[in-house]
Design a protein around this motif. Structure first.
Motif, short mmCIF file in Angstrom:
data_model
loop_
_atom_site.label_atom_id
_atom_site.label_comp_id
_atom_site.label_asym_id
_atom_site.label_seq_id
_atom_site.Cartn_x
_atom_site.Cartn_y
_atom_site.Cartn_z
N PHE A 25 0.83 -1.21 0.00
CA PHE A 25 0.00 0.00 0.00
C PHE A 25 0.87 1.27 0.00
N GLY A 26 0.58 2.18 -0.95
CA GLY A 26 1.18 3.51 -0.92
C GLY A 26 2.67 3.58 -1.20
N VAL A 27 3.22 2.59 -1.91
CA VAL A 27 4.66 2.64 -2.19
C VAL A 27 5.00 3.47 -3.43
N GLY A 28 3.96 3.85 -4.19
CA GLY A 28 4.20 4.69 -5.36
C GLY A 28 3.94 4.01 -6.70
N LYS A 29 3.11 2.99 -6.72
CA LYS A 29 2.84 2.25 -7.96
C LYS A 29 2.13 3.14 -8.99
N THR A 30 1.06 3.80 -8.55
CA THR A 30 0.31 4.68 -9.45
C THR A 30 1.20 5.83 -9.93
N THR A 31 2.04 6.33 -9.01
CA THR A 31 2.97 7.41 -9.36
C THR A 31 3.93 6.96 -10.45
N LYS A 64 -1.62 10.80 2.06
CA LYS A 64 -2.23 9.99 1.00
C LYS A 64 -3.73 10.05 1.15
N THR A 67 -6.60 5.84 -3.11
CA THR A 67 -5.99 4.51 -3.25
C THR A 67 -6.52 3.84 -4.52
N THR A 68 -5.71 2.97 -5.11
CA THR A 68 -6.11 2.25 -6.32
C THR A 68 -7.06 1.11 -5.94
N GLY A 91 -2.76 -1.83 -3.96
CA GLY A 91 -1.81 -2.21 -2.91
C GLY A 91 -2.45 -2.81 -1.68
N ASN A 140 11.74 2.76 -3.77
CA ASN A 140 11.31 4.14 -4.03
C ASN A 140 11.86 5.02 -2.91
N PHE A 142 11.87 7.59 -0.82
CA PHE A 142 11.13 8.69 -0.20
C PHE A 142 12.08 9.49 0.69
N PRO A 143 11.90 10.82 0.75
CA PRO A 143 12.72 11.60 1.67
C PRO A 143 12.44 11.14 3.10
N ASP A 169 13.33 6.87 -8.03
CA ASP A 169 12.37 7.87 -7.61
C ASP A 169 11.17 7.70 -8.54
#
Ligand SMILES: Nc1nc2c(ncn2[C@@H]2O[C@H](COP(=O)(O)OP(=O)(O)OP(=O)(O)O)[C@@H](O)[C@H]2O)c(=O)[nH]1
Ligand SMILES: [Mg+2]
Length: 202
Positions: A25-31, A64, A67-68, A91, A140, A142-143, A169
Motif C-alpha cells: 500500500f502507498g509505495v508509489g505504484k500509481t505514481t 495519502k 488509493t487504487t 496495494g 522508491n 522517499f525523503p 524515484d
C-alpha cells in the motif's frame, strides 16, 4: 506460462510486452505508472474514506488521500519496436484477489518497496516467487527513508541470489524507465534460461 505478445498498430514485427507494477500500500505504484507512461494513464483511484480507516493501513504513508481499487494502466516505448504495457496493481490487502488476473501473461514485475515499511513488500515478493514470475525490487527513495543500500534490501527481503534491487524515484520518468529496462533485461534472461532448460541445451 509464456508471456503475452501484443500486436502493435504500425509494424507487425514490433514487440509489446506486459509488465506488472506491484508492491504494498502507498509505495508509489500509481505514481510510477503515471510518470513513465507516454499515454494518459488509466487510473482507478478512490478516496480513502473515514469508513475505510479501520481497514486501510495508512501508517507511514504521508498525505495519502486516494488509493487504487482496481488497476493502473499505461504504456511506454523503451526503444523503437519495443513497447511495454504497464499494469499497476492495487496495494491494499482487500484487493489481492485481483493480482492473479492482472499477472496473467506478464513478462515480469516491478516490486516497489519503501524502506520505512519494508515488511509490506513480503507478500508481493512471495506472490511472484511462487508463480515464478521474474521480478526486480525497486526501492522508491522517499525523503526521510533510511539510506538502505541494495544489498541491505536484498538481505532484509531474503531475495533469491541474482534478483536485482534498484534504487529509484517513482516520480521521475528517467528513473522509472531505468527500472523497467533492468526488468526487461533480467526477465528476458530468466525466460531464455528456462526455455533452454525445457528444450535441452545444445
Ligand atoms: N516524496 C515522494 N513521494 C512519493 C513518491 N512516490 C509517490 N509519492 C507519494 O506517495 C503517495 C503514494 O503514491 P501512490 O502512487 O498513490 O501509491 P500506490 O502504491 O499506487 O498506492 P495504492 O494504490 O493505494 O497501494 C502519493 O501521495 C505520492 O505523491 C516518491 O518517490 N517520493
Ligand atoms: Mg495506486
Amino acid at each position: 506460462m509464456a508471456p503475452e505478445r501484443y500486436e502493435a498498430d504500425s509494424d507487425p514485427t514490433d514487440l509489446s510486452l506486459k509488465i506488472l507494477v506491484a508492491g504494498g500500500f502507498g509505495v508509489g505504484k500509481t505514481t510510477l505508472v503515471g510518470s513513465v507512461s507516454e499515454i494518459r494513464p488509466l487510473r482507478t483511484e478512490e478516496q480513502l474514506s473515514e469508513l475505510g480507516e479501520s481497514v486501510d493501513d495508512t501508517g507511514g504513508v504521508d498525505r495519502k488521500t486516494t488509493t487504487t481499487v482496481a488497476m493502473d494502466f499505461g504504456r511506454i516505448t523503451i526503444r523503437s519496436g519495443l513497447s511495454l504495457y504497464l499494469f499497476g496493481t492495487p496495494g491494499q490487502d482487500r484487493f489481492w484477489f485481483l493480482w492473479d488476473e492482472l499477472s496473467q501473461g506478464a513478462l515480469g514485475a516491478v516490486v516497489l518497496a519503501d524502506t520505512r515499511r519494508l515488511e509490506d513488500s513480503f507478500p508481493a515478493v512471495d506472490f511472484f516467487e511462487h508463480r515464478r514470475i521474474p521480478f526486480v525490487v525497486a526501492v522508491n527513495c522517499f525523503p526521510g527513508a533510511r539510506g538502505y543500500g541494495a544489498g541491505d534490501v536484498s538481505r532484509a527481503l531474503d531475495l533469491d541470489q541474482g534478483t536485482p534491487v534498484v534504487l529509484c524515484d517513482a516520480r521521475d520518468r528517467d528513473s522509472g524507465k531505468e527500472v523497467l529496462i533492468r526488468l526487461v533485461e533480467y526477465a528476458g534472461r530468466m525466460h531464455t534460461a528456462r526455455l533452454l532448460d525445457t528444450v535441452g541445451r545444445p
